[in-house]
Design a protein around this motif. Structure first.
Motif, PDB file in Angstrom:
ATOM      1  N   GLY A  89       0.816  -1.313   0.018  1.00 17.06           N
ATOM      2  CA  GLY A  89      -0.057   0.067   0.072  1.00 17.06           C
ATOM      3  C   GLY A  89       0.970   1.264  -0.090  1.00 17.06           C
ATOM      4  N   VAL A  90       1.945   1.104  -0.261  1.00 17.31           N
ATOM      5  CA  VAL A  90       2.896   2.420  -0.279  1.00 17.31           C
ATOM      6  C   VAL A  90       2.735   3.086  -1.622  1.00 17.31           C
ATOM      7  CG1 VAL A  90       5.484   3.135  -0.523  1.00 17.31           C
ATOM      8  CG2 VAL A  90       4.790   1.203   0.880  1.00 17.31           C
ATOM      9  N   VAL A  91       2.385   4.217  -1.566  1.00 20.94           N
ATOM     10  CA  VAL A  91       2.243   5.129  -2.551  1.00 20.94           C
ATOM     11  C   VAL A  91       3.474   5.680  -3.045  1.00 20.94           C
ATOM     12  CG1 VAL A  91       1.375   7.374  -3.464  1.00 20.94           C
ATOM     13  CG2 VAL A  91      -0.202   6.058  -1.756  1.00 20.94           C
ATOM     14  N   LEU A  92       3.678   5.069  -4.483  1.00 15.87           N
ATOM     15  CA  LEU A  92       5.165   5.366  -5.202  1.00 15.87           C
ATOM     16  C   LEU A  92       5.095   6.825  -5.736  1.00 15.87           C
ATOM     17  CD1 LEU A  92       5.638   1.987  -6.533  1.00 15.87           C
ATOM     18  CD2 LEU A  92       6.569   2.949  -4.427  1.00 15.87           C
ATOM     19  N   ARG A  93       3.958   7.065  -6.404  1.00 14.38           N
ATOM     20  CA  ARG A  93       3.863   8.536  -6.954  1.00 14.38           C
ATOM     21  C   ARG A  93       2.446   8.655  -7.121  1.00 14.38           C
ATOM     22  NH1 ARG A  93       7.378  10.327 -12.127  1.00 14.38           N
ATOM     23  NH2 ARG A  93       8.942  10.105 -10.500  1.00 14.38           N
ATOM     24  N   ARG A  94       2.116  10.002  -7.171  1.00 12.29           N
ATOM     25  CA  ARG A  94       0.646  10.537  -6.984  1.00 12.29           C
ATOM     26  C   ARG A  94       0.716  11.908  -7.871  1.00 12.29           C
ATOM     27  NH1 ARG A  94      -3.782   9.511  -4.566  1.00 12.29           N
ATOM     28  NH2 ARG A  94      -2.960   8.620  -2.764  1.00 12.29           N
ATOM     29  N   GLY A  95      -0.124  12.215  -8.635  1.00 10.90           N
ATOM     30  CA  GLY A  95      -0.292  13.365  -9.683  1.00 10.90           C
ATOM     31  C   GLY A  95      -1.431  13.603 -10.337  1.00 10.90           C
ATOM     32  N   ARG A  96      -1.568  14.713 -11.167  1.00 13.02           N
ATOM     33  CA  ARG A  96      -2.810  14.839 -12.045  1.00 13.02           C
ATOM     34  C   ARG A  96      -2.674  14.483 -13.358  1.00 13.02           C
ATOM     35  NH1 ARG A  96      -1.842  19.572  -8.506  1.00 13.02           N
ATOM     36  NH2 ARG A  96      -3.839  19.794  -7.423  1.00 13.02           N
ATOM     37  N   GLU A  97      -1.411  14.209 -13.791  1.00  9.52           N
ATOM     38  CA  GLU A  97      -1.326  13.553 -15.277  1.00  9.52           C
ATOM     39  C   GLU A  97      -0.745  12.213 -15.203  1.00  9.52           C
ATOM     40  OE1 GLU A  97      -2.240  15.387 -17.833  1.00  9.52           O
ATOM     41  OE2 GLU A  97      -2.714  17.307 -16.490  1.00  9.52           O
ATOM     42  N   LEU A  98      -1.583  11.358 -16.051  1.00 15.79           N
ATOM     43  CA  LEU A  98      -1.150  10.049 -15.899  1.00 15.79           C
ATOM     44  C   LEU A  98       0.298   9.793 -16.542  1.00 15.79           C
ATOM     45  CD1 LEU A  98      -1.675   7.031 -15.621  1.00 15.79           C
ATOM     46  CD2 LEU A  98      -3.205   6.982 -17.928  1.00 15.79           C
ATOM     47  N   PRO A  99       0.762  10.376 -17.664  1.00 18.04           N
ATOM     48  CA  PRO A  99       1.918   9.977 -18.161  1.00 18.04           C
ATOM     49  C   PRO A  99       3.222  10.365 -17.290  1.00 18.04           C
ATOM     50  CG  PRO A  99       0.691  11.269 -19.762  1.00 18.04           C
ATOM     51  CD  PRO A  99      -0.154  11.289 -18.687  1.00 18.04           C
ATOM     52  N   GLN A 100       3.023  11.470 -16.556  1.00 18.77           N
ATOM     53  CA  GLN A 100       3.887  11.859 -15.448  1.00 18.77           C
ATOM     54  C   GLN A 100       4.029  10.828 -14.355  1.00 18.77           C
ATOM     55  OE1 GLN A 100       2.227  13.786 -12.286  1.00 18.77           O
ATOM     56  NE2 GLN A 100       4.289  13.780 -11.208  1.00 18.77           N
ATOM     57  N   VAL A 101       2.942  10.508 -13.805  1.00 18.79           N
ATOM     58  CA  VAL A 101       2.918   9.337 -12.732  1.00 18.79           C
ATOM     59  C   VAL A 101       3.365   8.081 -13.263  1.00 18.79           C
ATOM     60  CG1 VAL A 101       1.043   8.230 -11.366  1.00 18.79           C
ATOM     61  CG2 VAL A 101       0.929  10.392 -11.682  1.00 18.79           C
ATOM     62  N   LEU A 102       3.232   7.463 -14.504  1.00 14.52           N
ATOM     63  CA  LEU A 102       3.620   6.478 -14.897  1.00 14.52           C
ATOM     64  C   LEU A 102       5.237   6.380 -15.241  1.00 14.52           C
ATOM     65  CD1 LEU A 102       0.670   5.258 -17.615  1.00 14.52           C
ATOM     66  CD2 LEU A 102       1.225   4.352 -15.356  1.00 14.52           C
ATOM     67  N   ARG A 103       5.558   7.498 -15.289  1.00 16.80           N
ATOM     68  CA  ARG A 103       7.409   7.486 -15.368  1.00 16.80           C
ATOM     69  C   ARG A 103       7.882   6.873 -14.040  1.00 16.80           C
ATOM     70  NH1 ARG A 103       7.767  13.538 -16.506  1.00 16.80           N
ATOM     71  NH2 ARG A 103       6.258  13.662 -18.250  1.00 16.80           N
ATOM     72  N   VAL A 104       7.182   6.634 -12.937  1.00 13.05           N
ATOM     73  CA  VAL A 104       7.848   5.898 -11.895  1.00 13.05           C
ATOM     74  C   VAL A 104       8.354   4.578 -12.426  1.00 13.05           C
ATOM     75  CG1 VAL A 104       5.697   4.629 -11.221  1.00 13.05           C
ATOM     76  CG2 VAL A 104       7.508   5.341  -9.499  1.00 13.05           C
ATOM     77  N   PHE A 105       7.866   4.035 -13.225  1.00 14.14           N
ATOM     78  CA  PHE A 105       8.246   2.770 -13.952  1.00 14.14           C
ATOM     79  C   PHE A 105       9.598   3.108 -14.773  1.00 14.14           C
ATOM     80  CE2 PHE A 105       3.623   1.957 -13.235  1.00 14.14           C
ATOM     81  CZ  PHE A 105       3.929   1.013 -12.342  1.00 14.14           C
ATOM     82  N   ASP A 106       9.715   3.909 -15.236  1.00 17.79           N
ATOM     83  CA  ASP A 106      10.954   4.234 -16.114  1.00 17.79           C
ATOM     84  C   ASP A 106      12.091   4.522 -15.184  1.00 17.79           C
ATOM     85  OD1 ASP A 106       9.304   4.185 -18.519  1.00 17.79           O
ATOM     86  OD2 ASP A 106       9.086   6.406 -18.711  1.00 17.79           O
ATOM     87  N   SER A 107      12.144   5.266 -14.028  1.00 21.22           N
ATOM     88  CA  SER A 107      13.143   5.628 -13.465  1.00 21.22           C
ATOM     89  C   SER A 107      13.498   4.361 -12.400  1.00 21.22           C
ATOM     90  CB  SER A 107      12.739   6.776 -12.633  1.00 21.22           C
ATOM     91  OG  SER A 107      11.600   6.294 -11.491  1.00 21.22           O
ATOM     92  N   ARG A 108      13.066   3.252 -12.621  1.00 18.30           N
ATOM     93  CA  ARG A 108      13.535   2.409 -11.623  1.00 18.30           C
ATOM     94  C   ARG A 108      13.826   1.073 -12.280  1.00 18.30           C
ATOM     95  NH1 ARG A 108      10.562   2.532  -6.175  1.00 18.30           N
ATOM     96  NH2 ARG A 108       9.820   4.174  -6.098  1.00 18.30           N
ATOM     97  N   ARG A 109      15.146   0.362 -11.761  1.00 18.53           N
ATOM     98  CA  ARG A 109      15.526  -0.699 -12.606  1.00 18.53           C
ATOM     99  C   ARG A 109      14.794  -1.942 -11.637  1.00 18.53           C
ATOM    100  NH1 ARG A 109      16.671  -3.091 -16.991  1.00 18.53           N
ATOM    101  NH2 ARG A 109      18.521  -5.068 -16.385  1.00 18.53           N
ATOM    102  N   PHE A 110      13.867  -2.637 -12.415  1.00 22.18           N
ATOM    103  CA  PHE A 110      13.098  -3.657 -11.426  1.00 22.18           C
ATOM    104  C   PHE A 110      13.797  -4.914 -11.875  1.00 22.18           C
ATOM    105  CE2 PHE A 110       9.853  -0.676 -12.524  1.00 22.18           C
ATOM    106  CZ  PHE A 110       9.342  -0.320 -11.215  1.00 22.18           C
ATOM    107  N   SER A 111      13.870  -5.877 -10.778  1.00 26.13           N
ATOM    108  CA  SER A 111      14.363  -7.175 -10.701  1.00 26.13           C
ATOM    109  C   SER A 111      13.280  -8.127 -10.051  1.00 26.13           C
ATOM    110  CB  SER A 111      16.059  -6.939 -10.175  1.00 26.13           C
ATOM    111  OG  SER A 111      15.917  -6.743  -9.170  1.00 26.13           O
ATOM    112  N   VAL A 112      13.171  -9.078 -10.472  1.00 29.09           N
ATOM    113  CA  VAL A 112      12.420 -10.145  -9.629  1.00 29.09           C
ATOM    114  C   VAL A 112      13.251 -10.906  -8.859  1.00 29.09           C
ATOM    115  CG1 VAL A 112      10.883 -12.207 -10.009  1.00 29.09           C
ATOM    116  CG2 VAL A 112      10.738 -10.527 -11.677  1.00 29.09           C
TER     117      VAL A 112
END
Length: 110
Positions: free
Chosen positions: A85-108
């Protein structure tokens, strides 16, 4: 005589429009191609629309993308919520909020 409020239809569930779904599914497709995500679920409720992504089917959602129109003038109607339930990003514009997935290097981690 009836009250005029009786004739007003109750607002329907909140859901994503075509442009919003296109942006979300673009990120989803990129993450599936990278092998990070495997499944998703969408739900439209009275006050929130939710797009949940899963690393494996049957697990709890790894991330949830929420649209809450009631917050559009306050904190912003879009939010990306991580596990626990941790809020990673919140905002008024969807493209700006979805950038959270660009800035992180995900690994399983298994």
């Amino acid at each position: 005589m009836s009250d005029a409020a009786e004739f007003q239809s109750a607002p329907g569930p909140v859901f994503f429009d075509r442009r919003e779904l296109e942006l979300i599914l673009k990120v989803y497709g990129r993450m599936v191609a990278a092998g990070e995500w495997r499944d998703y679920a969408m739900a439209g409720h009275r006050d929130v629309a939710e797009f949940a992504v899963f690393r494996r089917s049957g697990d709890a959602p790894a991330y949830r993308i929420e649209k809450r129109p009631a917050l559009r003038l306050k904190q912003g109607q879009w939010a990306v919520i991580g596990e626990g339930g941790v809020v990673l990003r919140r905002g008024r514009e969807l493209p700006q909020v979805l950038r959270v997935f660009d800035s992180r290097r995900f690994s399983v981690v298994e």
